[in-house]
Motif scaffolding. Sequence first.
Motif, PDB file in Angstrom:
ATOM      1  N   SER A  44     -11.106   4.201  61.774  1.00 42.03           N
ATOM      2  CA  SER A  44     -10.218   5.160  62.471  1.00 42.03           C
ATOM      3  C   SER A  44     -10.028   5.372  63.716  1.00 42.03           C
ATOM      4  CB  SER A  44     -10.481   6.592  61.648  1.00 42.03           C
ATOM      5  OG  SER A  44     -10.458   6.558  60.069  1.00 42.03           O
ATOM      6  N   LYS A  45     -11.295   5.236  64.433  1.00 42.93           N
ATOM      7  CA  LYS A  45     -11.311   5.484  65.755  1.00 42.93           C
ATOM      8  C   LYS A  45     -10.604   4.359  66.585  1.00 42.93           C
ATOM      9  CE  LYS A  45     -15.842   8.066  65.822  1.00 42.93           C
ATOM     10  NZ  LYS A  45     -17.002   8.077  66.015  1.00 42.93           N
ATOM     11  N   ASP A  95     -14.989   5.948  59.419  1.00 41.07           N
ATOM     12  CA  ASP A  95     -14.833   6.675  60.474  1.00 41.07           C
ATOM     13  C   ASP A  95     -14.738   5.685  61.652  1.00 41.07           C
ATOM     14  OD1 ASP A  95     -15.413   8.802  59.000  1.00 41.07           O
ATOM     15  OD2 ASP A  95     -17.354   8.812  59.185  1.00 41.07           O
ATOM     16  N   GLU A  96     -15.314   4.571  61.909  1.00 41.47           N
ATOM     17  CA  GLU A  96     -15.393   3.744  62.862  1.00 41.47           C
ATOM     18  C   GLU A  96     -13.848   2.861  62.958  1.00 41.47           C
ATOM     19  OE1 GLU A  96     -17.566   3.417  65.342  1.00 41.47           O
ATOM     20  OE2 GLU A  96     -18.641   4.767  64.556  1.00 41.47           O
ATOM     21  N   HIS A 118     -17.875   4.830  53.773  1.00 37.40           N
ATOM     22  CA  HIS A 118     -17.618   5.975  54.542  1.00 37.40           C
ATOM     23  C   HIS A 118     -17.658   5.867  55.789  1.00 37.40           C
ATOM     24  CE1 HIS A 118     -17.069   9.042  51.358  1.00 37.40           C
ATOM     25  NE2 HIS A 118     -17.807   8.296  50.451  1.00 37.40           N
ATOM     26  N   GLU A 119     -18.913   5.244  56.633  1.00 38.20           N
ATOM     27  CA  GLU A 119     -19.153   5.025  57.764  1.00 38.20           C
ATOM     28  C   GLU A 119     -18.135   4.204  58.568  1.00 38.20           C
ATOM     29  OE1 GLU A 119     -21.209   4.890  55.378  1.00 38.20           O
ATOM     30  OE2 GLU A 119     -23.168   6.284  55.814  1.00 38.20           O
TER      31      GLU A 119
END
Length: 746
Positions: A280-281, A277-278, A273-274
């Motif tokens: 995706s950035k 997010d990274e 999950h984390e």
Amino acid sequence: MDRFNNNMLLYRSVSLPELELIYDSGMKAFPARLPQQPIFYPVLELEYARQIASEWNAESGQSAGYVTQFKVDDPYIGQFEKHKVGESQHQEFWIPAEELEEFNRHIIGEIKVMEAHFGNEFQGFVPEKFGLQGKNAVSQFTLLTNSYIYKRMDFYLEIRRNHKAVFLNYPFWQKYDFKNPGLKEKILQAIRDAWLKSSPKIPLPMPVHEDTTPVKPTDSDSLADPDYEDVTPLEQTDSHPLVDPDREDSTLIKQTDSHFSQGLELGLSGKYHEAKDELSKTVEEDPNHVVAHTSLGVAFHRLGEDDRALSCYEAALRIDPTYAEAHYFRANILYSHGNVREAIAGYTIAMGLEPELIEAHQKSVPQDRLTDYPPSPAEMYWIAKPAHRILDLSKSLETNPRQASLFKERAADYYRLRNYVQAIADYSSYLSIQPDDASVLHFRGLAYEQIEQFDRALEDYQRAIVINPQLSDVYINRGVTFGKMGNFRQSIASLTEGIRLAPKNPDGYFNRGTAYLQQGDFERAIDDFSNVIRLSPGDEEAYYWRGISNEEAGRQRDAIADYRQFLAVSQNSQARDEIEQKLSQWNEGKRNSVSSQSVVPDDRQRTNQPPPTKPDQGPDLYDLMVALGERPLNSTWFASGVDCYGEKAEELYAFTDQNKPIEGRDLLQITSGIRQTIEGDFQAFDPGTASPWIFIRAWDGSGFYIETNDPRIKTQLKTYFQMTEEVEGASPPYEGLFITSDQTSK
């Protein structure tokens, strides 16, 4: 001038380079003006824009004028004064260049291309990548036509990959006076259908105004193109709002690297999950980061979001179609969801690009990216075998770099895995040692043809013919290559020589028939397709294309007969739907053609495959017949396209070359003397029935793909053979199964 609600409808004529930049904006904005262009002039009347396009743009620069239509909100445009230039309909707004960026923000919806006008010097938008690379507009349409006929998947991939060229040149293709107008309309319809699937957000230009004078070809005798010129877009300044600056901010680069590193660290520790997010950035800040897209796909897959994972892998492949791991990981998801056929294609491409992937699941996890290495590809022996052979041959070449046969064998395996560039390299290494091997020159020519380096393919075919002028397949393949280049006269001449040398080979007649069809010589096309049917009565493609030829020649009754025969022999449900719809329309008195996106099998070049390396001994057709029991012995069999070896190979060829029926007990006796069936199609019919109960295809010596409408047969085969795999995609009531060669009977 027209109004929609509170919006004003305006027009502007643009050049080809301007339209290219508008397309890059998503049809949302006009490009910035050049320093010598202080004013932007949108006009209020369609006729005025049309006059500028036809009398100015089409006669200067890139010889093209496109009339665009767009809406601007009334409150904004109302602040500008209208100017009359000459006649009453010549009204326009004068927008200062520095105001254009703000003007673009007030455009409502998309900018539409309403019509186009072309001068005689028009060359079109010339792309720099893929199959259309370096070709002018006429050559591009010729290539797409040949891809549609010969390699349907290449056609759809080219539409997707070179979407900008298709969009910009499509209006020209509509107006150009090609030799065969019927085929032209068929290809245009196929382009429209493919476009709707690949680029639905931006519609193709569909001109409302048709110039009755078509653009004339330079050479009216063929689709071959005039010499093309480079199309250079307008030079842009750094202030252009639609173009990214060449130099990226160093802070942004560091930030992107930081997000990527953190994403990998989190993903490798199982915190997907984390990690998502990274990563995706990372791709937001650097959309061309192939490894980040692929790693993000792995993170989504680990979280059970396979749809989003597939999107990530496909994004990576749009950036770099040769990134093997993206093909591999995408295939994993397709395989796990039961889409075995497409998964096999993905694994094949991945292994061809990077054979070491076949052993990746046995090695330690890389730390510089997220990966997904299940053992399933290694269990697919028809993919794993050539990959393992490549690795073994590479080791042998390290100690025996001058052993020519090793290069030849490795080239054949690379070709099978579709890595044509490496196959060419290995064939070249072989030829540096054995320069007078006509068969290897032929095979290298085939590989060049696969990557659309047609000139080099022709050079190799010619060298092979000089060495051995009796190789009929070389003449046939050379004819196919000439056809793909639009040189139909040379294509027909080469195919005619191939037919003279091998008058019983239906492929020569078929390919010559397609060349005649593209030339508009429907009578000769019909004759050639008739010869294919005479030599191979079950050839569904020949009935289909003879039907097309009869239809183009105005012989609807003959076309109906061919289409009905096609329905009688074809098991392709999509193709059947297409033809049934066409016949239904004709029955209702409608002559309009059905959608031209034919799904008839289209890979006709059966001779275009290097011979596979000698396979390991395993179960063959004889073993299959034994496993099936009494039913195959009481059936009538038909076979085609057979390549095998063994003491009774010639006896089998005597039946298959003339498409003669074979009684089941005779086939059992013949197959007992066949050591290995490399390729070929076999169908069995119960007495008095019109549909086969089983279809068997030998798969490059690696196994057998089987379809049967009897579930008991499927169960029987799975019980008898250890290594079997169910394959989805067969048309009901048939079910698919793959039996590999590497196994022993239970």
